[in-house]
Motif scaffolding. Structure first.
Motif, short mmCIF file in Angstrom:
data_model
loop_
_atom_site.label_atom_id
_atom_site.label_comp_id
_atom_site.label_asym_id
_atom_site.label_seq_id
_atom_site.Cartn_x
_atom_site.Cartn_y
_atom_site.Cartn_z
N ARG A 16 0.86 -1.20 0.00
CA ARG A 16 0.00 0.00 0.00
C ARG A 16 0.89 1.24 0.00
O ARG A 16 1.58 1.51 0.99
CB ARG A 16 -0.92 0.01 1.23
CG ARG A 16 -1.92 -1.14 1.26
CD ARG A 16 -2.92 -0.96 2.41
NE ARG A 16 -2.27 -1.04 3.72
CZ ARG A 16 -2.13 -2.17 4.42
NH1 ARG A 16 -2.58 -3.32 3.93
NH2 ARG A 16 -1.55 -2.16 5.60
N PRO A 17 0.92 2.01 -1.09
CA PRO A 17 1.74 3.22 -1.12
C PRO A 17 1.33 4.19 -0.03
O PRO A 17 0.13 4.36 0.27
CB PRO A 17 1.46 3.80 -2.50
CG PRO A 17 0.96 2.65 -3.31
CD PRO A 17 0.21 1.77 -2.36
N ALA A 223 2.49 8.54 -9.36
CA ALA A 223 1.64 7.44 -8.92
C ALA A 223 0.36 7.40 -9.75
O ALA A 223 -0.11 6.33 -10.15
CB ALA A 223 1.31 7.59 -7.43
N GLY A 224 -0.22 8.58 -10.01
CA GLY A 224 -1.43 8.65 -10.81
C GLY A 224 -1.23 8.17 -12.24
O GLY A 224 -2.15 7.64 -12.87
N LEU A 225 -0.01 8.33 -12.76
CA LEU A 225 0.31 7.88 -14.12
C LEU A 225 0.72 6.41 -14.16
O LEU A 225 0.92 5.86 -15.24
CB LEU A 225 1.45 8.74 -14.69
CG LEU A 225 1.08 10.19 -15.00
CD1 LEU A 225 2.33 11.01 -15.30
CD2 LEU A 225 0.11 10.27 -16.17
N ASP A 226 0.88 5.80 -13.00
CA ASP A 226 1.21 4.37 -12.89
C ASP A 226 2.52 4.05 -13.60
O ASP A 226 2.61 3.06 -14.34
CB ASP A 226 0.07 3.52 -13.46
CG ASP A 226 0.20 2.04 -13.08
OD1 ASP A 226 0.79 1.75 -12.03
OD2 ASP A 226 -0.28 1.19 -13.86
N VAL A 227 3.54 4.88 -13.38
CA VAL A 227 4.83 4.62 -14.03
C VAL A 227 5.48 3.39 -13.40
O VAL A 227 5.19 3.02 -12.26
CB VAL A 227 5.76 5.85 -13.94
CG1 VAL A 227 5.10 7.06 -14.58
CG2 VAL A 227 6.18 6.14 -12.51
N ASP A 228 6.36 2.76 -14.15
CA ASP A 228 6.98 1.52 -13.72
C ASP A 228 8.31 1.73 -13.01
O ASP A 228 8.71 0.94 -12.17
CB ASP A 228 7.20 0.61 -14.93
CG ASP A 228 5.90 0.32 -15.65
OD1 ASP A 228 5.16 -0.57 -15.20
OD2 ASP A 228 5.60 1.02 -16.65
N SER A 229 9.01 2.78 -13.40
CA SER A 229 10.35 3.04 -12.87
C SER A 229 10.50 4.54 -12.65
O SER A 229 10.04 5.34 -13.48
CB SER A 229 11.40 2.55 -13.87
OG SER A 229 12.71 2.85 -13.43
N ARG A 262 10.55 5.81 -1.98
CA ARG A 262 10.36 4.38 -1.78
C ARG A 262 9.08 4.09 -1.00
O ARG A 262 8.31 3.19 -1.36
CB ARG A 262 11.57 3.77 -1.06
CG ARG A 262 11.39 2.34 -0.60
CD ARG A 262 10.93 1.41 -1.71
NE ARG A 262 11.93 1.22 -2.74
CZ ARG A 262 11.63 1.00 -4.02
NH1 ARG A 262 10.37 0.97 -4.43
NH2 ARG A 262 12.59 0.81 -4.91
N LEU A 263 8.82 4.85 0.06
CA LEU A 263 7.60 4.62 0.83
C LEU A 263 6.35 4.93 0.02
O LEU A 263 5.32 4.26 0.17
CB LEU A 263 7.63 5.47 2.10
CG LEU A 263 8.67 5.08 3.15
CD1 LEU A 263 8.73 6.13 4.26
CD2 LEU A 263 8.36 3.70 3.73
N MET A 264 6.44 5.92 -0.87
CA MET A 264 5.28 6.28 -1.69
C MET A 264 5.11 5.36 -2.90
O MET A 264 4.03 5.31 -3.50
CB MET A 264 5.39 7.73 -2.15
CG MET A 264 5.30 8.74 -1.01
SD MET A 264 5.31 10.47 -1.59
CE MET A 264 3.66 10.59 -2.33
N HIS A 265 6.18 4.61 -3.25
CA HIS A 265 6.13 3.73 -4.42
C HIS A 265 6.77 2.38 -4.07
O HIS A 265 7.82 2.02 -4.60
CB HIS A 265 6.87 4.37 -5.60
CG HIS A 265 6.36 5.72 -5.98
ND1 HIS A 265 5.31 5.91 -6.85
CD2 HIS A 265 6.75 6.96 -5.57
CE1 HIS A 265 5.08 7.21 -6.98
NE2 HIS A 265 5.93 7.87 -6.21
#
Length: 321
Positions: A16-17, A223-229, A262-265
């Motif tokens: 959970r971000p 986060a809203g864009l759901d990026v991978d890296s 890191r905690l947010m993602h």
């Protein structure tokens, strides 16, 4: 450990971000307690993220960019005197891919200056990717500026698996950094790449006059864009650019930025890129701060520590991909 931070780690371990408001509230504690920040981020990483990886980049076309990004040496608007050359040929791109793969580097990023490649350059880059994928076992990333969805599909079909396009900073701070194109154009490019089935590598550069509200806001947008890296860069002030006199971020501040991201993602790749060597002796703490990726070798217009030295550092830390 601070009880709110313990709760944040618990969430991250569960995938959970940590929401923006909670992350922002933790920043003062993390800045005053670096060891707490690293312990929390390290736990969140070990529980959730992908394996450690390395990425090397090739500056495939350099200089005379028509955009005016304030941090960039390649802008034609600045007096920074970068290297200037046309698109590198496919034989050289293949050679560089072989060098990186032989060294055990996981991914190679091809980067070109300018708003977007010409149609001719775009096709040459796709041809180079097809040649590399046929002969070299290495993941390919593209960083070619603004992108249409049809172009993103062509890149995917040519063998690229990731597209790199940073947001650079928050929407609020962006006009202080670049005025030659808008923030929404960057967001649109990320969406086009995702829609075409490419993974997306998108983050920003820190130490360019932004504050913590900007850092949290950009993280929330990613986060809203759901990026991978998420690439994390730290400004190296370059003579001749508008940010030439900008003071460098304190190394401890840089590590806290990595930890908060890191905690947010918790389930995304976080790769530390440009400006890494500016952390000095703190550089060895980057993995402990929550990053699982490292850009190795040289950068676009500035020198890194060197490919061999970077790989030795990772091996010493037991983090070789």
């Amino acid at each position: 450990m601070h009880h709110e931070l313990t709760a944040a780690v618990t969430d991250a371990l569960a995938g959970r971000p940590v929401p923006a408001a909670r992350a922002a509230a933790l920043v003062p504690h993390l800045r005053d307690n670096l060891l707490d920040a690293m312990a929390a981020a390290r736990m969140a990483w070990s529980g959730r993220t992908r394996a450690p990886f390395t990425c090397g980049i090739v500056n495939a076309k350099s200089g005379r960019c028509q955009e005016n990004c304030a941090f960039c040496a390649q802008s034609a608007s600045h007096d920074s005197n970068p290297p200037v050359y046309p698109l590198v040929g496919p034989d050289e791109l293949l050679r560089r891919a072989e060098i990186l793969a032989d060294a055990g580097v996981t991914r190679m990023g091809m980067v070109t200056s300018g708003t977007a490649p010409t149609p001719g350059d775009f096709e040459k880059l796709c041809d180079a990717a097809r040649r590399i994928r046929a002969r070299v076992d290495i993941g390919l990333c593209a960083s070619f500026g603004l992108l249409k969805e049809s172009q993103a599909r062509a890149l995917r079909d040519a063998g690229f698996s990731r597209y790199h396009h940073n947001l650079e900073t928050s929407r609020r701070h962006y006009p202080n950094v670049c005025t030659s194109h808008g923030y929404d154009q960057r967001v649109e490019t990320v969406r086009h790449a995702k829609a075409a089935g490419l993974e997306v590598c998108s983050g920003g550069i820190f130490g360019i006059g932004e504050d913590w509200d900007d850092r949290i806001a950009m993280s929330e947008e990613l986060a809203g864009l759901d990026v991978d890296s998420i690439p994390v860069n730290f400004l190296t002030p370059i003579p001749g650019t508008p940010l030439a006199d900008q003071p460098r971020l304190a190394p401890a501040e840089a590590l806290v930025i990595i930890a908060v991201y890191r905690l947010m993602h918790p389930g995304r790749d976080i790769v530390v890129c440009g400006g890494r060597t500016g952390l000095g002796r703190y550089e060895v703490l980057i993995p402990s701060a929550g990053a699982n990726g490292l850009m190795v070798g040289d950068y676009l217009t500035t020198k890194g520590a060197g490919l061999r030295e970077d790989l030795e550092l990772l091996a010493t830390l037991g983090l070789r991909a």
